[in-house]
Write a protein that holds these residues in place. Sequence first.
Motif, PDB file in Angstrom:
ATOM      1  N   THR A  93      -0.715   2.297   5.156  1.00  0.00           N
ATOM      2  CA  THR A  93       0.422   2.459   4.259  1.00  0.00           C
ATOM      3  C   THR A  93       1.523   1.488   4.686  1.00  0.00           C
ATOM      4  O   THR A  93       1.835   1.373   5.858  1.00  0.00           O
ATOM      5  CB  THR A  93       0.950   3.912   4.296  1.00  0.00           C
ATOM      6  N   TRP A 141     -10.045  -0.154   4.710  1.00  0.00           N
ATOM      7  CA  TRP A 141      -9.397   1.107   5.080  1.00  0.00           C
ATOM      8  C   TRP A 141      -8.719   0.983   6.446  1.00  0.00           C
ATOM      9  O   TRP A 141      -7.592   1.423   6.641  1.00  0.00           O
ATOM     10  CB  TRP A 141     -10.423   2.241   5.087  1.00  0.00           C
ATOM     11  N   ILE A 146      -7.311   3.027  -1.489  1.00  0.00           N
ATOM     12  CA  ILE A 146      -6.023   2.460  -1.074  1.00  0.00           C
ATOM     13  C   ILE A 146      -5.244   2.080  -2.324  1.00  0.00           C
ATOM     14  O   ILE A 146      -5.560   1.099  -2.993  1.00  0.00           O
ATOM     15  CB  ILE A 146      -6.242   1.243  -0.152  1.00  0.00           C
ATOM     16  N   VAL A 204       0.874  -1.176   0.000  1.00  0.00           N
ATOM     17  CA  VAL A 204       0.000   0.000   0.000  1.00  0.00           C
ATOM     18  C   VAL A 204       0.907   1.221   0.000  1.00  0.00           C
ATOM     19  O   VAL A 204       1.688   1.432   0.929  1.00  0.00           O
ATOM     20  CB  VAL A 204      -0.940   0.006   1.224  1.00  0.00           C
ATOM     21  N   ARG A 232      -2.924   6.481   0.510  1.00  0.00           N
ATOM     22  CA  ARG A 232      -4.350   6.362   0.799  1.00  0.00           C
ATOM     23  C   ARG A 232      -4.987   7.734   0.638  1.00  0.00           C
ATOM     24  O   ARG A 232      -4.353   8.750   0.848  1.00  0.00           O
ATOM     25  CB  ARG A 232      -4.555   5.859   2.235  1.00  0.00           C
ATOM     26  N   ASN A 244     -12.369   5.747   0.852  1.00  0.00           N
ATOM     27  CA  ASN A 244     -11.515   4.656   1.343  1.00  0.00           C
ATOM     28  C   ASN A 244     -10.600   4.131   0.238  1.00  0.00           C
ATOM     29  O   ASN A 244     -10.509   2.927   0.013  1.00  0.00           O
ATOM     30  CB  ASN A 244     -12.368   3.515   1.922  1.00  0.00           C
TER      31      ASN A 244
END
Length: 186
Positions: A178, A173, A130, A111, A114, A128
């Motif tokens: 991250t 989420w 990502i 990730v 975001r 949300n």
Amino acid sequence: MRAVPAPKVWVTGLTVGAIAAVGALAVQAEKGPHPTAAKARPGASASPGKSPAPTKTTAPAAVPKSSGTGRRVVYSLGQKRVWLVDASEESRRTFAVWAGTVSPDPGTYTVSSRNTATTGSDGVQIENIIYFAAKSGISIAFSNAVDGSSPPPAEGKQTGGIRMRAADGAALWTFGETGTSVVVVK
């Protein structure tokens, strides 16, 4: 003469009644059908703003065996499904998704960023978001539509959004901070 209850008593009574009614409706809604992604049919057309009716699954699918180890998000291209897997290798949640027209290649990603909300490339308000991959200049990300809709068929557009129901988007989420691993499998 009859005593009239104080206004505070009426307001409290109405508030308690309203909370009970909302709670009862929430329980009924939870027992109702929930959408899952339907398999696209080649050559099928849908009305603008409409998508094929989702189908209901009966048992949660098992986490794919070739999806790595440790805490991760697993995305199956073929099953159009996501799993949230914790560090003890337990699937905490699994759900069906609607894939965009551009899919990531199988592999392990992270990730990278975001975003709480924006407008998707299809013009739908999403939240949300990502981001975890890019392909051919298209960012690939998980998200859910604010209005709860599934995306309409993309007509000639390249979209990298992988959409899901709002409750699943909120769960992802919370889980997908991250740096979280995202494993994409066939």
